[in-house]
Structure formats: C-alpha cells, structure tokens
Design an enzyme around this catalytic site. Structure first.
Site, PDB file in Angstrom:
ATOM      1  N   ARG A   1       0.821  -1.209   0.000  1.00  0.00           N
ATOM      2  CA  ARG A   1       0.000   0.000   0.000  1.00  0.00           C
ATOM      3  C   ARG A   1       0.862   1.270   0.000  1.00  0.00           C
ATOM      4  NH1 ARG A   1      -5.130  -1.614   1.716  1.00  0.00           N
ATOM      5  NH2 ARG A   1      -5.697   0.517   2.141  1.00  0.00           N
TER       6      ARG A   1
ATOM      7  N   TRP B   1       2.655   6.120   1.820  1.00  0.00           N
ATOM      8  CA  TRP B   1       2.826   6.514   0.418  1.00  0.00           C
ATOM      9  C   TRP B   1       2.380   7.966   0.393  1.00  0.00           C
ATOM     10  CZ3 TRP B   1      -0.186   8.304  -3.692  1.00  0.00           C
ATOM     11  CH2 TRP B   1       0.396   8.182  -4.963  1.00  0.00           C
TER      12      TRP B   1
ATOM     13  N   LYS C   1       3.667  -1.861 -18.449  1.00  0.00           N
ATOM     14  CA  LYS C   1       4.499  -2.724 -17.604  1.00  0.00           C
ATOM     15  C   LYS C   1       5.950  -2.293 -17.670  1.00  0.00           C
ATOM     16  CE  LYS C   1       2.392  -4.360 -15.775  1.00  0.00           C
ATOM     17  NZ  LYS C   1       1.092  -4.707 -15.284  1.00  0.00           N
TER      18      LYS C   1
ATOM     19  N   LYS D   1       0.628  -1.141  -4.515  1.00  0.00           N
ATOM     20  CA  LYS D   1      -0.157  -2.235  -5.081  1.00  0.00           C
ATOM     21  C   LYS D   1      -1.650  -1.913  -5.104  1.00  0.00           C
ATOM     22  CE  LYS D   1      -0.629  -6.317  -6.805  1.00  0.00           C
ATOM     23  NZ  LYS D   1      -0.313  -6.358  -8.244  1.00  0.00           N
TER      24      LYS D   1
ATOM     25  N   ASN E   1      -4.951   6.326   7.125  1.00  0.00           N
ATOM     26  CA  ASN E   1      -4.896   5.954   5.713  1.00  0.00           C
ATOM     27  C   ASN E   1      -6.059   6.660   5.030  1.00  0.00           C
ATOM     28  OD1 ASN E   1      -4.749   4.619   3.210  1.00  0.00           O
ATOM     29  ND2 ASN E   1      -6.115   2.997   3.943  1.00  0.00           N
ATOM     30  N   GLY E   2      -5.768   7.390   3.952  1.00  0.00           N
ATOM     31  CA  GLY E   2      -6.831   8.102   3.248  1.00  0.00           C
ATOM     32  C   GLY E   2      -6.391   9.518   2.933  1.00  0.00           C
TER      33      GLY E   2
ATOM     34  N   HIS F   1      -0.211   9.851 -37.972  1.00  0.00           N
ATOM     35  CA  HIS F   1      -0.960  11.038 -37.524  1.00  0.00           C
ATOM     36  C   HIS F   1      -0.191  11.806 -36.444  1.00  0.00           C
ATOM     37  CE1 HIS F   1      -4.353   9.903 -39.969  1.00  0.00           C
ATOM     38  NE2 HIS F   1      -4.307   8.683 -39.470  1.00  0.00           N
TER      39      HIS F   1
ATOM     40  N   GLU G   1      -0.751  -2.523 -22.564  1.00  0.00           N
ATOM     41  CA  GLU G   1      -0.354  -3.155 -21.306  1.00  0.00           C
ATOM     42  C   GLU G   1       1.163  -3.418 -21.280  1.00  0.00           C
ATOM     43  OE1 GLU G   1      -1.429  -3.411 -18.538  1.00  0.00           O
ATOM     44  OE2 GLU G   1      -0.285  -5.001 -17.601  1.00  0.00           O
TER      45      GLU G   1
HETATM   46  C1  F6R Z   1      -0.046  -1.883 -13.039  1.00  0.00           C
HETATM   47  C2  F6R Z   1      -1.090  -2.000 -12.040  1.00  0.00           C
HETATM   48  C3  F6R Z   1      -2.041  -0.876 -11.893  1.00  0.00           C
HETATM   49  C4  F6R Z   1      -3.416  -1.396 -11.451  1.00  0.00           C
HETATM   50  C5  F6R Z   1      -4.354  -0.221 -11.141  1.00  0.00           C
HETATM   51  C6  F6R Z   1      -5.739  -0.721 -10.775  1.00  0.00           C
HETATM   52  O1  F6R Z   1       0.752  -3.026 -13.082  1.00  0.00           O
HETATM   53  O2  F6R Z   1      -1.173  -2.971 -11.331  1.00  0.00           O
HETATM   54  O3  F6R Z   1      -2.134  -0.123 -13.054  1.00  0.00           O
HETATM   55  O4  F6R Z   1      -3.954  -2.174 -12.470  1.00  0.00           O
HETATM   56  O5  F6R Z   1      -3.826   0.502 -10.085  1.00  0.00           O
HETATM   57  O6  F6R Z   1      -5.702  -1.575  -9.689  1.00  0.00           O
HETATM   58  P1  F6R Z   1      -6.855  -2.592  -9.414  1.00  0.00           P
HETATM   59  O7  F6R Z   1      -6.879  -3.603 -10.497  1.00  0.00           O
HETATM   60  O8  F6R Z   1      -6.513  -3.211  -8.082  1.00  0.00           O
HETATM   61  O9  F6R Z   1      -8.143  -1.809  -9.363  1.00  0.00           O
END
Ligand code: F6R
Length: 593
Positions: A27, A73, A474, A588, A99-100, A493, A470
C-alpha cells in the site's frame, strides 16, 4: 494510500506490528513509523525509506502492551520524518495513524491555526489529530470527540487513535478506507487488510463506513455515528489468498508470471465444469437483459477491460470502456438498460469505489471482476467474478491481468454457450508453457539490448493494440524507461515524428485481421531507422521476426503471449538493478483518488 496496523495485549507486539507493516507495504513504502506503549509511556519511532530503516531505529526489547504503526505513500508532504505517522496532535494528547485523504484539510488547518494551534509537519493526518484534540477539550466522551471530528472531515480515512491519558484503549474509525479488526484471545488487532491479522486469529470483523470501535485487550465494541452500539459481524477471508511466499523465486513478479498458466487452468476449471459454464445464473440473466455494458477500471485493469469490451461487441452487445478517475467526474450511462462491469485486482481502488457510489445511486446493476474476495468492491457490487489467482504481491500486475481477460473470455463465451473456448484456452496454456521453457532467453537478449534506451515504443492493431498498451505500461512502471503504445494506424498522424535512427520499436503481429497493415507500419518505422523487434505468430510471421509463436485464436492474444512482455519488463528492470517488485512512487492497492 498507506497501510496501518494496531494491536493491544498481544505478546511480542513490536514484532507483530512490524510484520504487519511488511504485509501492508504493497500500500506504500516511502516511510514508516510506530508508536509503542508501555509503562504509561508512548515511544515514537519514525524513519524515511523502507520498513528496514525503521527497524534499525527500534529497541531490542519487545514487551509493549499496545501500539500503532504505519507504512506511508506520501500524498500530503514529502516523505520525511516530520511527515511520518504516527502523528501527534498539537499538545501531544492524541496520536494517530491515518490511511486516506482529507480533502478539506487546508480549510480545517487554517481554522485551527486561527484558534492558536500549530503543526509540525505538512500532513492532512496531523490536522485530524489536532481536531480530535480540540474536540476532546469540549467532550469528555472520547467517542463523541472523534465523531465531532469525523463530521468535519471531507474525504477518506481509516484511523487508529491513542489518547495520551488512556493507554489501555485503541480507538478506530473509518470512512471510504478499509479497516479490519481481529478478535483474539486476550488480545485484539486492527489493520488495513486481513493479512497482518489472520496469522493470529481468524475472527475478523470489517468496520463499515462511519463506524467507530473501542478496542481493549479483552473487548471490541462497535458504534455508529449516533454512538449506538452495533453488533459485530464476523467475516471470512481465504487464508490461501493471504499467503506471501517467494517459493524459491528471486522476485514475486517472476513467480507470478510463471504462475500464469496455472491461473488460466484454474479459471477454466472454476467456470467450466462437466461440459457446462458455471457462472452465477442471476448474473448471466442480468447481462443478457442489459443493452449496454459499461466497463470502468484503472491502469492494467483498464487495459483488460478494453479486451473485454471487444468480447462483448463480438457477441452482439454494445460496450464502452472508461477510466474510473474520468468517469467519476463525467458519469454517463449509455443505453436504456446499462450494466456496469468493474475490473479490479485489489477490489479496493478508491477511484472505482467512488464510481460505484454513482452506479448504485442510479440503480444500475454492477459486476466486479476481482482477485480479492471480501474486498470493498466485492461486497459493494451486485455480482462478483472471482479470479482465484492467488495473492499478487508484485506491484506490477501480471497474472491478475491475464486472469481478468481469461474470465471475461469465459463469461462472453457463456452467453453463446460456445464451448470451443476451452480448447482455445488450452492452446494458450501450451503457448505460455512454451514461452516459459523456450523463449525466455530470447526475451532476456532483447531486454539486454534495450535496457539503456531512453524510449521504447510498442505497436499493434486490434487485439495487438490492446495488448501493446499493457506491455508499454508494464515496461515503464518497473524500468522507468519512457514508453508509449501506438495503434499502427495512428503512427502517421503524429507519433512517427519521434522515430529516428536506433529508436526501439516492438511490434506485435498476431491479429490476422490487422497483420498486413502492421507489416506496412513496420516498413514505415524501419524506413526512419528504427530498430524493430517483431513478435508474431507462425502463420503471420516473416523472415527476420524476433520471436515467433505457434498460432492461436487471435482474441486470446492477451492470454497467450502476455508473458513475453512481462518477462521483458522484468528483465529490463532486473538488468538495470532496480527494485522489480516495488517500483518507485507506486503501490499495489491505490486507495486514494
Ligand atoms: C499496473 C497495475 C495498476 C493497477 C491499477 C488498478 O501493473 O497494477 O495499473 O492495475 O492501479 O488496480 P486494481 O486492479 O486493483 O483496481
């Protein structure tokens, strides 16, 4: 977007709380802190950097009665010791972890400044602590003081609070940020999710929005905003989903990429049994009734939604895809009978939780496709499709992305009772296994060649374009290389202006509908001097392609070959010596808007 944990009465509490912070560092992980209470004293330790930096500052002994801890964070104020949690109120009467995000904190801060209070750091959380201290002067009942403060707050919060003159009690309260309580035998724990708790007790209680709890060594009492006591409802979490184990791999990302095949196979077994699809019948009816599917998601899940929308269009349903943080401000409900599908690995993404409120207020039915049973979205949506992919620890999502696409493929094939999907997915599994056993070295070679580049472009059309987006995300998130995905036809374009001698361009040619146009684009970028790496399928391949894979049905591109892009990003990050599993500035679960 932080992780918080608190405990009372537990043996070796310091270790329990630090272990909890490590479980919660998905988090956020730019700074951390802990307040440990013993012999009528609050001992505060805080450090910038990872949790190991905090551990270096901690005393050896571990006989504390009560404590609260936080991994941060940064949202308000840079990562620094003064902005670390736990934060203390102006007169150090109140300590808390938060948190928030408090949206009106500047307004509250200026009014507190006018009343003579001042602040040590820059956080919104310190404002909350001081606000509670202020109300505690007028209200002896601490719950009253907390609810008074809660009434003044706009935004999201999960709080664990210690009052300096009551060192036998933890107070907790929440709105729009998760909070779980764990009831133990002679101890109690509190955390942002179940992982830090479930090792010690499986009696879990989820606090609802605008609820408060008084947590003592032997009791937990929950109250609503009128301070009426509410009954405790125990909840179940799958312990398997909570396991965090590297199983001999050097990084979670590599482990999770290598789990993709088993995740796809497990999904097939879950949603297709003995010749029939097994999705919830009520949900299938709701989908059939709907005339427009609205996908709402963020990041990687948004990319999976793009593929999902194609699937729905393919079976004759209108479908649109929205970025959650955009839709939240300009919500639209196309069609006469819309249905919302939210994709969220974590089930806790704040942007989506915001959107769900609007969806529910408009009486529109909702489905969440998630990896997290019991998450806020899983509980809040009308239906859920569980991905059963096992815990994904690496911040960069890999197996959950493939699981999302696989689940949506199975779902849309259910609508037409099209059983060929099982064979198609089986083919994908063979390809995934082939890539793992035979193509990894080739991908490493490409990663080695490109690791020092400033920019990397991905090109594709159709299903290959969805996947390029994607692949590009990544790469940038874990290698910090600038990257863009360009739809082949869009090159001329504008973006082609960026292509010059030596610009790396990775091109996917696996979609037979668009393959010949892609070959044209490859010539265009080659003519400008680009170093082109083509990844193609056998029947569409040409001499000189960098990687060639067996054919599969084009609609499953994101399932069959995603691991190529994931391994590529992994190796680039590894070769650059970066923190693969915990890239800078990311977390995450994105629990702030
Ligand atoms: C990238 C990644 C993020 C999540 C995004 C949404 O690897 O993991 O872009 O996809 O933060 O998260 P969720 O799927 O948990 O809503």
């Amino acid at each position: 977007m932080c992780g918080i944990v608190g405990g009372i009465g537990k043996e070796h509490l310091k270790d329990v709380l630090i272990g909890g912070l490590k479980d919660l560092d998905y988090r956020g992980y730019d700074s951390a802190g802990i307040a440990l209470v013993n012999e009528s004293k609050i001992n505060l330790y805080r450090a910038v950097g990872t949790i190991s930096h905090l551990e270096e500052k901690l005393p050896q002994e571990d006989d504390y009665f009560m404590g609260i801890a936080h991994t941060r964070w940064a949202t308000h104020g840079v990562p620094s010791v003064k902005n670390c949690h736990p934060v203390a109120s102006y007169n150090k009467k109140v300590y808390l972890v938060h948190n928030g995000v408090i949206e009106n904190y500047l307004e509250l801060k200026s009014s507190l400044l006018k009343s003579g209070y001042s602040f040590r750091g820059d956080t919104d959380s310190e404002v909350v602590a001081t606000l509670i201290e202020k109300y505690s002067k007028s209200y002896k009942n601490r719950l009253k003081a907390i609810t008074k403060a809660m009434n003044a707050l706009v935004g999201s919060f999960a709080l664990i609070i210690i009052f300096e003159d009551d060192l036998n009690t933890l107070y907790t309260a929440k709105r729009s940020s998760p909070m779980i309580l764990g009831e133990g035998d002679g101890f109690n724990l509190i955390a942002s999710d179940a992982v830090p708790i479930i090792k010690y007790t499986d009696k879990l209680i989820e606090l609802n929005d605008d609820q408060l709890a008084v947590v003592k060594k032997d009791s937990i009492n929950i109250y609503d905003m009128d301070l009426d006591e509410v009954s405790k409802i125990y909840t179940h979490k799958d312990p398997e989903l909570l396991q965090k184990d590297l199983n001999g791999y050097p990084h979670f990302m590599l482990k999770e990429i290598e789990e993709i095949e088993s995740v796809v196979r497990k999904l097939m077994l879950t949603y297709y049994q003995e010749g029939s699809f097994t999705f919830d019948e009520e949900m299938i009816k709701a989908i059939k009734r709907a005339d427009h599917i609205i996908f709402i998601a963020c990041g990687t899940s948004y990319h999976a939604s793009l593929v999902g929308a194609r699937y729905f269009r393919h079976v004759g349903k209108e479908a649109s895809v929205y970025i959650a943080s955009e839709w939240a401000f300009y919500p639209v409900f196309p069609g006469r009978r819309p249905l919302v599908i939210m994709l969220s690995q974590s089930g806790e993404t704040a942007d989506l939780i915001h959107c769900l409120k609007t969806v529910t207020e408009n009486d529109v039915r909702s489905i969440v496709v998630t990896n997290t049973k019991g998450s806020t979205l899983e509980r809040g949506c009308d239906f859920s499709i569980l991905l059963n992919a096992g815990l994904e620890v690496s911040v960069a999502s890999t197996k959950a992305y493939v699981a999302q696409v696989t689940a949506l493929a199975l779902l849309t094939n259910t609508l037409q009772n099209r059983r060929k999907i099982v064979k198609d997915l089986d083919k994908c599994c063979q390809i995934i296994s082939y890539i793992r056993n035979n193509v990894k070295e080739r991908i490493e070679e490409m990663a080695n060649e490109l690791k020092d580049k400033k920019d990397v472009f991905f090109l594709g059309r159709g299903y290959d374009y969805d996947f390029s987006l994607e692949a590009s995300l990544k790469l940038k998130e874990i290698s910090y290389i600038h990257s863009e995905a360009i739809a082949g036809g869009e090159l001329k374009h504008g973006p082609i202006a960026l292509i010059e001698k030596g610009t790396p361009v990775i091109v996917f040619v696996t979609d037979d509908v668009t393959a010949s146009s892609m070959r044209g684009n490859i010539q265009e970028v080659k003519a400008r001097g680009a170093d082109v790496y083509v990844i193609s399928t056998k029947s569409l391949s040409q001499e000189g392609d960098f990687i060639v894979i067996e054919d599969y049905d084009r609609y499953l591109s994101s399932v069959a070959i995603s691991s190529i892009a994931f391994y590529f990003a992994y190796y680039v990050s590894l070769f650059k010596g970066l923190n693969v599993d915990k890239p800078r500035n990311l977390a995450k679960a994105v629990t702030v808007e």
